[in-house]
Design a protein around this motif. Sequence first.
Motif, PDB file in Angstrom:
ATOM      1  N   ALA A 375     -25.007  40.759  -2.071  1.00  0.00           N
ATOM      2  CA  ALA A 375     -24.307  41.587  -1.078  1.00  0.00           C
ATOM      3  C   ALA A 375     -25.179  42.784  -0.698  1.00  0.00           C
ATOM      4  CB  ALA A 375     -22.966  42.055  -1.621  1.00  0.00           C
ATOM      5  N   VAL A 411     -21.125  35.589  -6.022  1.00  0.00           N
ATOM      6  CA  VAL A 411     -20.844  36.670  -5.068  1.00  0.00           C
ATOM      7  C   VAL A 411     -19.923  36.137  -3.971  1.00  0.00           C
ATOM      8  CG1 VAL A 411     -21.811  38.349  -3.459  1.00  0.00           C
ATOM      9  CG2 VAL A 411     -23.072  37.720  -5.532  1.00  0.00           C
ATOM     10  N   SER A 412     -18.829  36.840  -3.734  1.00  0.00           N
ATOM     11  CA  SER A 412     -17.837  36.394  -2.752  1.00  0.00           C
ATOM     12  C   SER A 412     -18.405  36.407  -1.332  1.00  0.00           C
ATOM     13  CB  SER A 412     -16.609  37.311  -2.799  1.00  0.00           C
ATOM     14  OG  SER A 412     -15.788  37.115  -1.675  1.00  0.00           O
ATOM     15  N   GLU A 415     -17.737  39.668   0.495  1.00  0.00           N
ATOM     16  CA  GLU A 415     -18.667  40.773   0.247  1.00  0.00           C
ATOM     17  C   GLU A 415     -19.922  40.620   1.099  1.00  0.00           C
ATOM     18  OE1 GLU A 415     -19.344  42.095  -3.844  1.00  0.00           O
ATOM     19  OE2 GLU A 415     -17.783  40.696  -4.486  1.00  0.00           O
ATOM     20  N   ARG A 418     -19.005  41.533   4.724  1.00  0.00           N
ATOM     21  CA  ARG A 418     -18.873  42.983   4.919  1.00  0.00           C
ATOM     22  C   ARG A 418     -20.245  43.662   4.921  1.00  0.00           C
ATOM     23  NH1 ARG A 418     -14.338  42.974   0.280  1.00  0.00           N
ATOM     24  NH2 ARG A 418     -12.633  42.017   1.497  1.00  0.00           N
ATOM     25  N   ALA A 419     -21.093  43.243   3.999  1.00  0.00           N
ATOM     26  CA  ALA A 419     -22.433  43.837   3.928  1.00  0.00           C
ATOM     27  C   ALA A 419     -23.231  43.568   5.200  1.00  0.00           C
ATOM     28  CB  ALA A 419     -23.175  43.292   2.712  1.00  0.00           C
ATOM     29  N   ILE A 475     -18.439  46.474  -1.203  1.00  0.00           N
ATOM     30  CA  ILE A 475     -19.567  45.553  -1.131  1.00  0.00           C
ATOM     31  C   ILE A 475     -20.078  45.273  -2.533  1.00  0.00           C
ATOM     32  CG2 ILE A 475     -21.920  45.230  -0.260  1.00  0.00           C
ATOM     33  CD1 ILE A 475     -21.178  47.009   2.105  1.00  0.00           C
TER      34      ILE A 475
END
Length: 475
Positions: A375, A411-412, A415, A418-419, A475
């Motif tokens: 992220a 890692v989703s 995330e 959004r990053a 994040i």
Amino acid sequence: MLTVLGFAMIATFLVLIMMKKMSPIAALVLIPALFCVAVGQGAQLGDYVIEGVGKLAPTAAMLMFAIVYFGVMIDVGLFDPIVRGILRFCKADPVRVVVGTAVLAAIVSLDGDGSTTFMITVSAMYPLYKRLGMSLVVMTGVAATANGVMNTLPWGGPTARAATALKLDAADIFVPMIPALGVGLLFVFVLAYVLGRRERKRIGYLTLDEALVPEAETVLVGAGGGADGTGTSAKPAAGAGAGAGTGAAGVDGDEGAQGDEGFQGLDPKRATLRPKLYWFNAGLTVALLAAMILELMPIPVLFLLGAALALTVNYPNMTEQKARIAAHADNVLNVSGMVFAAAVFTGVLTGTGMVKHMADWLVDAIPAGMGPHMALVTGVLSLPLTYFMSNDGFYFGVLPVLAEAGAAHGVSPLEIARASLVGQALHMSSPLVPAVYVLVGMAKVEFGDHTKFTVKWAALTSLVVLAAGILFGII
């Protein structure tokens, strides 16, 4: 090889326009054409250009008719109350002027369209910047950066692209990012205050009445006068530039007359005013923006219809209509020409495979140990990638690869999505964004000057958003 040539092409373009060795239009056309030949694909240049033009033609059409529409709205006086309200707030103080620019750009950005934001912001603020002798790149830099932060709105484009590319809900991406984006916008306001203080120290400030009267022979007062401390007159002699000595703005001395013309936007007696049609024009504009947000029709069609209706109702006489179109033809030609020139640049980058190789190289260069922090990596990469690539190229071409790499380390995708938004503050000053040419064209600022001034502040704003996202656990 294509990776190296791709970065070399972009670097050559940026260096030449910032050093003012070539105009942006010439650089956007000739440099990619030369590199296309260099990679051995010169025979396909025509196909690449036509493909690029085809993709950007709707954008060029939208900008052409949007400029005519908002130009007519400025002519008829729709924005005069806004201009005067801002002037009353600013009180001819450079600090308030720059902060007012940031606030206005952020508010107008709620419609989700950068071109609209820049046309309204510049039409409102340009006269005051010229009258006070302020640096015009401060105006363009602050407006572009504020719009970049606001460009992350779900209807602004990047969030919707990220949601589509990763098959996520746009609200799930955007809503948690609001605190981080709020910090970024607050940073833009602080930056505007700091830049305004710098301008106040450099040129001083006028009283409000002095700034509002173009005919007055006013002299700047306060800290140090002009850029050289000699007390530059705000109303120069005939032929001198109203923006002379404004440092990074790069306004030539022969633009003095243009400065006064721009200030006539506040003239309550200009012949183009249509006060009896004020509410019609206001209603038409609100309806147009609402239709654009609701996506009732393609944006180019909406502006085409809006421009035709505005011209017909406000100026039923054919001679007057032609005069209004001619008055805005310079902006239309400059901006649409720049967009079609950018089509050559993007067409060659995409067609030759340079963009794909550059993106693959960057992704492959990520150390294996950074997997759990994908992220953060995505947020950092979003700055250069969204600057050197179109949003479509980044969100549909690169982001899925980054999300897949992140998923392998737990890692989703949310995330990652959004990053990916944090680079938008910098993206809005990219040479591949058509709206930025509206901004610099209307402000009469060289694109190279805007780039040199804005990139560092926009990149810092993006990093602030990223840091806030990490701090808040978003994040």
